[in-house]
Design a protein around this motif. Sequence first.
Motif, short mmCIF file in Angstrom:
data_model
loop_
_atom_site.label_atom_id
_atom_site.label_comp_id
_atom_site.label_asym_id
_atom_site.label_seq_id
_atom_site.Cartn_x
_atom_site.Cartn_y
_atom_site.Cartn_z
N ARG A 143 0.83 -1.21 0.00
CA ARG A 143 0.00 0.00 0.00
C ARG A 143 0.86 1.26 0.00
NH1 ARG A 143 -2.96 -2.70 4.23
NH2 ARG A 143 -4.88 -3.63 3.44
N ALA A 144 1.97 1.24 0.72
CA ALA A 144 2.85 2.41 0.77
C ALA A 144 3.40 2.73 -0.62
CB ALA A 144 3.99 2.17 1.76
N VAL A 151 1.11 3.43 -8.69
CA VAL A 151 1.36 2.27 -9.54
C VAL A 151 1.35 1.01 -8.69
CG1 VAL A 151 2.92 1.16 -11.17
CG2 VAL A 151 2.74 3.66 -11.12
N VAL A 152 0.50 0.07 -9.09
CA VAL A 152 0.36 -1.20 -8.38
C VAL A 152 1.37 -2.20 -8.95
CG1 VAL A 152 -1.22 -3.11 -7.86
CG2 VAL A 152 -2.10 -0.76 -8.03
N PRO A 153 2.12 -2.91 -8.12
CA PRO A 153 3.02 -3.95 -8.64
C PRO A 153 2.28 -4.94 -9.53
CG PRO A 153 3.43 -3.58 -6.30
CD PRO A 153 2.19 -2.82 -6.64
N ALA A 154 2.94 -5.38 -10.59
CA ALA A 154 2.33 -6.38 -11.47
C ALA A 154 2.26 -7.73 -10.79
CB ALA A 154 3.13 -6.48 -12.78
N VAL A 155 3.25 -8.01 -9.95
CA VAL A 155 3.41 -9.33 -9.33
C VAL A 155 3.85 -9.16 -7.89
CG1 VAL A 155 4.95 -11.36 -9.29
CG2 VAL A 155 3.96 -10.61 -11.45
N HIS A 156 3.36 -10.05 -7.01
CA HIS A 156 3.92 -10.19 -5.68
C HIS A 156 4.27 -11.66 -5.49
CE1 HIS A 156 3.47 -9.82 -1.01
NE2 HIS A 156 4.73 -9.76 -1.39
N GLN A 157 5.54 -11.93 -5.27
CA GLN A 157 6.01 -13.30 -5.09
C GLN A 157 6.07 -13.61 -3.60
OE1 GLN A 157 10.15 -15.57 -5.86
NE2 GLN A 157 9.27 -14.67 -7.71
N ILE A 158 5.35 -14.65 -3.19
CA ILE A 158 5.26 -15.01 -1.78
C ILE A 158 5.34 -16.53 -1.63
CG2 ILE A 158 3.83 -13.02 -1.15
CD1 ILE A 158 1.38 -14.93 -1.18
N ARG A 159 5.53 -16.97 -0.41
CA ARG A 159 5.41 -18.39 -0.11
C ARG A 159 3.93 -18.73 -0.09
NH1 ARG A 159 6.40 -20.75 5.91
NH2 ARG A 159 6.31 -22.98 5.49
N ALA A 160 3.52 -19.66 -0.94
CA ALA A 160 2.11 -20.06 -0.97
C ALA A 160 2.01 -21.48 -1.49
CB ALA A 160 1.29 -19.11 -1.86
N ARG A 175 -8.04 -8.05 -5.10
CA ARG A 175 -8.70 -6.74 -5.03
C ARG A 175 -7.92 -5.68 -5.79
NH1 ARG A 175 -9.43 -8.26 0.38
NH2 ARG A 175 -7.78 -6.83 1.09
N HIS A 176 -6.60 -5.84 -5.81
CA HIS A 176 -5.75 -4.80 -6.40
C HIS A 176 -5.18 -5.17 -7.77
CE1 HIS A 176 -5.78 -2.17 -2.84
NE2 HIS A 176 -5.83 -3.29 -2.15
N GLY A 177 -5.56 -6.33 -8.29
CA GLY A 177 -5.10 -6.72 -9.62
C GLY A 177 -3.63 -7.13 -9.66
#
Length: 259
Positions: A143-144, A151-160, A175-177
Motif C-alpha cells: 500500500r505504501a 502504480v500497483v506492482p504487477a506481481v507479488h512473489q510469496i510463499r504459498a 482486489r488490487h489486480g
Amino acid sequence: MDGIPLTTLNDGRSIPRFGLGVYHVPPDRTARVVATALELGYRHVDTAQGYGNEAQVGEGLRASGVSREDVWITTKLDDGRHGDPRAALAESLERLGTDHVDLFLIHRPGDRDVDTWRALLDLRDDGAARSVGVSNFSRRGIRALVDATGVVPAVHQIRANPRTPHRAMQAFHRRHGIATEAWGPLREGRLTTHPTARRVAARVGATPAQVLLRWHLDRGLIAFPKSASPERLAENIGVARVRLAPRDLRAIDRMRRRP
C-alpha cells in the motif's frame, strides 16, 4: 508450453503460469538444468541476483537454442542494492546476456522501498525491465508503494502452497489486480507424501507433485518448482497434462494448516 495457462498482468503482458526456479541450484549445474528445462518445454525461468547463478541461466538459455523472446526471465534486486537498482540491473543483464528481463522484483523490503520502487518504474519505462513487482512484502508495504506512486506492482512473489495458502494476502492481490507468484510450491514439509495428495494423484493417474502443482495453476497462482534432476524436471512439466476436478481442488484446499 502447450497446456500451461497464461496470466495477463495489470500492465497487459502475459506471463506463463508455470516455470523453473533456480534457487539453491549450484552455479556449476545451473546452465545444464536451464538448458534441459527449456528443451523439455519450460518457457519461464525465475532467478535472482542473490542466487549467484544469473550468468549460468543465460548460458543455459543460449545452449538450449530457444529464442530469447520465447522465454520469460525474472530476476530480483539484491538486498544490498536498493540504493542503485539501475546499476544492479545493468549488471544482471550483462550476466544474463540479454538487453532486458521480463520481470524485475524487489526481493525483500528494505528501508527505502518507495525510492527503490520509483527506480524500478523508471527501468520499466526505459524497457530494461518489461514488468516490475515485489517479493515477500506485507500488505502495508505494498500500500505504501501504491500510495506514493499510484502504480500497483504487477506481481507479488510469496510463499504459498496448499498447507500455507496465505488466503488473506491472495484476496488482497485479487482486489488490487496483483498476480500471485508462489515460491517453493513443493517445499512445505511432507506435501508430496500427504495422504490427500497421494489419493488425488492415484485417482487422476498423476504423481503427487503434479497434482499439487496443478492445484497452484488452477487456483490462479504462478508456480516455479526447483529441481536439478532431469527426471524431476520432466515430471513437473507433466502438470500440463493433469486435469483436476472441482472435488480434487476442494480436497487439496483442505490440506491447509489453518482456515
